[in-house]
Design a protein around this motif. Structure first.
Motif, PDB file in Angstrom:
ATOM      1  N   TRP A  54      36.022  35.018  53.468  1.00 18.95           N
ATOM      2  CA  TRP A  54      35.484  35.526  54.733  1.00 18.95           C
ATOM      3  C   TRP A  54      33.962  35.591  54.632  1.00 18.95           C
ATOM      4  O   TRP A  54      33.419  36.261  53.753  1.00 18.95           O
ATOM      5  N   LYS A  55      33.278  34.887  55.521  1.00 22.17           N
ATOM      6  CA  LYS A  55      31.828  34.956  55.590  1.00 22.17           C
ATOM      7  C   LYS A  55      31.460  36.112  56.514  1.00 22.17           C
ATOM      8  O   LYS A  55      31.365  35.952  57.730  1.00 22.17           O
ATOM      9  N   PHE A  56      31.262  37.300  55.929  1.00 22.24           N
ATOM     10  CA  PHE A  56      31.102  38.507  56.730  1.00 22.24           C
ATOM     11  C   PHE A  56      29.658  38.767  57.165  1.00 22.24           C
ATOM     12  O   PHE A  56      29.407  39.679  57.958  1.00 22.24           O
ATOM     13  N   ALA A  57      28.713  37.990  56.649  1.00 19.91           N
ATOM     14  CA  ALA A  57      27.309  38.100  57.061  1.00 19.91           C
ATOM     15  C   ALA A  57      26.654  36.737  56.869  1.00 19.91           C
ATOM     16  O   ALA A  57      27.239  35.828  56.266  1.00 19.91           O
ATOM     17  N   THR A  58      25.427  36.600  57.354  1.00 23.38           N
ATOM     18  CA  THR A  58      24.747  35.307  57.309  1.00 23.38           C
ATOM     19  C   THR A  58      24.701  34.720  55.912  1.00 23.38           C
ATOM     20  O   THR A  58      24.925  33.525  55.710  1.00 23.38           O
ATOM     21  N   HIS A  59      24.413  35.543  54.923  1.00 21.48           N
ATOM     22  CA  HIS A  59      24.244  35.040  53.550  1.00 21.48           C
ATOM     23  C   HIS A  59      25.311  35.550  52.591  1.00 21.48           C
ATOM     24  O   HIS A  59      25.170  35.372  51.373  1.00 21.48           O
ATOM     25  N   TRP A  60      26.376  36.161  53.105  1.00 22.18           N
ATOM     26  CA  TRP A  60      27.356  36.777  52.214  1.00 22.18           C
ATOM     27  C   TRP A  60      28.769  36.280  52.499  1.00 22.18           C
ATOM     28  O   TRP A  60      29.182  36.167  53.656  1.00 22.18           O
ATOM     29  N   THR A  61      29.498  36.008  51.417  1.00 20.32           N
ATOM     30  CA  THR A  61      30.899  35.600  51.496  1.00 20.32           C
ATOM     31  C   THR A  61      31.709  36.390  50.475  1.00 20.32           C
ATOM     32  O   THR A  61      31.246  36.627  49.352  1.00 20.32           O
ATOM     33  N   THR A  62      32.918  36.793  50.859  1.00 22.63           N
ATOM     34  CA  THR A  62      33.814  37.460  49.923  1.00 22.63           C
ATOM     35  C   THR A  62      35.166  36.765  49.932  1.00 22.63           C
ATOM     36  O   THR A  62      35.515  36.090  50.910  1.00 22.63           O
ATOM     37  N   SER A  63      35.924  36.913  48.863  1.00 21.36           N
ATOM     38  CA  SER A  63      37.211  36.232  48.738  1.00 21.36           C
ATOM     39  C   SER A  63      38.200  37.088  47.956  1.00 21.36           C
ATOM     40  O   SER A  63      37.864  37.626  46.899  1.00 21.36           O
ATOM     41  N   LEU A  64      39.401  37.214  48.484  1.00 18.10           N
ATOM     42  CA  LEU A  64      40.514  37.836  47.779  1.00 18.10           C
ATOM     43  C   LEU A  64      41.392  36.713  47.258  1.00 18.10           C
ATOM     44  O   LEU A  64      41.823  35.851  48.026  1.00 18.10           O
ATOM     45  N   TYR A  65      41.667  36.691  45.957  1.00 17.06           N
ATOM     46  CA  TYR A  65      42.341  35.541  45.371  1.00 17.06           C
ATOM     47  C   TYR A  65      43.383  35.929  44.332  1.00 17.06           C
ATOM     48  O   TYR A  65      43.354  37.024  43.750  1.00 17.06           O
ATOM     49  N   GLY A  66      44.289  35.001  44.105  1.00 14.95           N
ATOM     50  CA  GLY A  66      45.234  35.082  43.006  1.00 14.95           C
ATOM     51  C   GLY A  66      45.003  33.890  42.091  1.00 14.95           C
ATOM     52  O   GLY A  66      44.632  32.804  42.553  1.00 14.95           O
ATOM     53  N   GLN A  67      45.237  34.076  40.802  1.00 11.96           N
ATOM     54  CA  GLN A  67      44.924  33.022  39.829  1.00 11.96           C
ATOM     55  C   GLN A  67      45.959  33.002  38.717  1.00 11.96           C
ATOM     56  O   GLN A  67      46.430  34.056  38.269  1.00 11.96           O
ATOM     57  N   TYR A  68      46.302  31.799  38.268  1.00 10.78           N
ATOM     58  CA  TYR A  68      47.235  31.629  37.158  1.00 10.78           C
ATOM     59  C   TYR A  68      46.645  30.630  36.175  1.00 10.78           C
ATOM     60  O   TYR A  68      46.200  29.542  36.562  1.00 10.78           O
ATOM     61  N   TYR A  69      46.619  31.005  34.898  1.00 12.49           N
ATOM     62  CA  TYR A  69      46.073  30.145  33.851  1.00 12.49           C
ATOM     63  C   TYR A  69      47.039  30.151  32.680  1.00 12.49           C
ATOM     64  O   TYR A  69      47.300  31.199  32.076  1.00 12.49           O
ATOM     65  N   ALA A  70      47.605  28.986  32.364  1.00 16.18           N
ATOM     66  CA  ALA A  70      48.515  28.840  31.229  1.00 16.18           C
ATOM     67  C   ALA A  70      47.830  27.974  30.192  1.00 16.18           C
ATOM     68  O   ALA A  70      47.440  26.842  30.479  1.00 16.18           O
ATOM     69  N   VAL A  71      47.675  28.499  28.983  1.00 13.48           N
ATOM     70  CA  VAL A  71      46.942  27.761  27.956  1.00 13.48           C
ATOM     71  C   VAL A  71      47.643  27.895  26.611  1.00 13.48           C
ATOM     72  O   VAL A  71      48.190  28.951  26.271  1.00 13.48           O
ATOM     73  N   ASP A  72      47.655  26.802  25.868  1.00 10.04           N
ATOM     74  CA  ASP A  72      48.220  26.756  24.518  1.00 10.04           C
ATOM     75  C   ASP A  72      47.118  26.252  23.594  1.00 10.04           C
ATOM     76  O   ASP A  72      46.783  25.068  23.600  1.00 10.04           O
ATOM     77  N   LEU A  73      46.532  27.164  22.816  1.00 11.35           N
ATOM     78  CA  LEU A  73      45.455  26.844  21.889  1.00 11.35           C
ATOM     79  C   LEU A  73      45.954  27.060  20.466  1.00 11.35           C
ATOM     80  O   LEU A  73      46.542  28.094  20.163  1.00 11.35           O
ATOM     81  N   GLU A  74      45.703  26.093  19.582  1.00 14.62           N
ATOM     82  CA  GLU A  74      46.117  26.265  18.191  1.00 14.62           C
ATOM     83  C   GLU A  74      45.156  25.542  17.266  1.00 14.62           C
ATOM     84  O   GLU A  74      44.813  24.380  17.498  1.00 14.62           O
ATOM     85  N   ASN A  75      44.743  26.249  16.233  1.00 13.71           N
ATOM     86  CA  ASN A  75      43.885  25.674  15.204  1.00 13.71           C
ATOM     87  C   ASN A  75      44.648  25.666  13.883  1.00 13.71           C
ATOM     88  O   ASN A  75      45.075  26.717  13.392  1.00 13.71           O
ATOM     89  N   GLY A  76      44.859  24.473  13.310  1.00 17.13           N
ATOM     90  CA  GLY A  76      45.582  24.381  12.055  1.00 17.13           C
ATOM     91  C   GLY A  76      47.081  24.582  12.245  1.00 17.13           C
ATOM     92  O   GLY A  76      47.627  24.480  13.342  1.00 17.13           O
ATOM     93  N   SER A  77      47.755  24.912  11.147  1.00 14.74           N
ATOM     94  CA  SER A  77      49.203  25.112  11.141  1.00 14.74           C
ATOM     95  C   SER A  77      49.537  26.427  10.452  1.00 14.74           C
ATOM     96  O   SER A  77      48.758  26.925   9.639  1.00 14.74           O
ATOM     97  N   PRO A  78      50.701  27.032  10.777  1.00 11.05           N
ATOM     98  CA  PRO A  78      51.096  28.273  10.096  1.00 11.05           C
ATOM     99  C   PRO A  78      51.053  28.094   8.578  1.00 11.05           C
ATOM    100  O   PRO A  78      51.539  27.107   8.043  1.00 11.05           O
ATOM    101  N   GLY A  79      50.448  29.049   7.913  1.00 12.59           N
ATOM    102  CA  GLY A  79      50.279  28.956   6.465  1.00 12.59           C
ATOM    103  C   GLY A  79      48.871  28.581   6.073  1.00 12.59           C
ATOM    104  O   GLY A  79      48.422  28.917   4.963  1.00 12.59           O
ATOM    105  N   ASP A  80      48.140  27.867   6.953  1.00 13.18           N
ATOM    106  CA  ASP A  80      46.737  27.568   6.683  1.00 13.18           C
ATOM    107  C   ASP A  80      45.911  28.849   6.783  1.00 13.18           C
ATOM    108  O   ASP A  80      46.186  29.725   7.612  1.00 13.18           O
ATOM    109  N   ALA A  81      44.889  28.941   5.948  1.00  8.48           N
ATOM    110  CA  ALA A  81      44.063  30.152   5.947  1.00  8.48           C
ATOM    111  C   ALA A  81      43.378  30.381   7.290  1.00  8.48           C
ATOM    112  O   ALA A  81      43.173  31.520   7.703  1.00  8.48           O
TER     113      ALA A  81
END
Length: 256
Positions: A209-236
């Motif tokens: 919603w642009k509620f003023a000349t220079h201002w905008t606001t937003s109500l949002y929903g967000q979903y982020y699914a991430v699989d991060l892995e460094n090395g393997s189980p047992g590695d230091a």
């Protein structure tokens, strides 16, 4: 230990959109967000004779807020109505100190965490009309996790672990901006990340919603699914972060 470690999933990503315009427009903004996390966190504590550990995460927004010390996040954009450049930065610091007694055992824990995130994307319309603008975009998302955990049982160190890991994913995505009333629009974006992570999927949808000349606001929903892995189980240096992050937030931006 479960709640403190799970909080590292908090990532503030701010995105802004603007309607078609003949000249360049710029904006900067920030916002508030409530995050919920479900997933697994894994690391190795072999030096304590324990080995690989996987922690189950099931965190509500109130759980995350309990450990938050400081948080900073802001986003910026530039557009000429066709090209759209967006960038964001976030930093989060969490701390927790506890001294508990279980039976005859005294347990002291000290956990600190600092997270940084940077995102940059560049987009261009694939299709544009008065009712919808579809824009393809590409860029990168950088995430850094810095975790220090110390657990002492009856004066003897049980866990002493430091993790400093970072990943950079290349992004491919598409966004849709749909104006449906004067000064109101529906904005949605979806992208996939690859390179640093095993897999990453991101979707954000909100009402602006642009509620003023220079201002905008937003109500949002967000979903982020991430699989991060460094090395393997047992590695230091093994480290696993496999989580689904769901966010409800409110953004505000100044446009000039």
């Amino acid at each position: 230990m479960k709640k403190v470690c799970a909080i590292i999933s908090l990532v503030c990503i701010l995105g802004f959109t603007a309607s078609a315009h003949a000249e360049w427009q710029f904006g900067i903004g920030t916002g508030l967000a409530a995050l919920q996390v479900d997933g697994d966190l894994g690391f190795n504590v072999a030096h304590a004779g324990i080995g690989p550990v996987i922690v189950d995460m099931d965190l509500s927004a109130s759980d995350i807020m309990d450990y938050m010390e400081t948080a900073l996040g802001f986003g910026m954009f530039a557009t000429d109505g066709k090209w759209m450049i967006q960038t964001s930065f976030s930093q989060l610091k969490l701390e927790d100190d506890q001294l508990t007694t279980k039976g005859a055992n005294t347990i002291a824990s000290d956990v600190s965490f600092e997270m940084q995130g940077v995102e940059l994307t560049v987009g261009y319309p694939l299709y544009a009309s008065k009712s919808v603008v579809l824009r393809g975009y590409t860029g990168f998302r950088y995430i850094r996790h810095d975790l220090e955990a110390d657990v002492v049982v009856n004066g003897v160190t049980a866990v002493d672990r430091e993790i400093d890991e970072n990943w950079t994913d290349a992004l491919l995505g598409i966004s849709a901006d749909v104006p449906f009333a004067d000064k109101w629009s529906w904005n949605t974006k979806f992208d996939v990340g690859f390179g640093g992570s095993e897999s990453a999927y991101y979707v954000n949808s909100g009402i602006s919603w642009k509620f003023a000349t220079h201002w905008t606001t937003s109500l949002y929903g967000q979903y982020y699914a991430v699989d991060l892995e460094n090395g393997s189980p047992g590695d230091a240096d093994w480290y696993l972060y496999d989580a689904d992050e769901t966010t409800l937030g409110l953004k505000i931006a100044y446009i000039f």
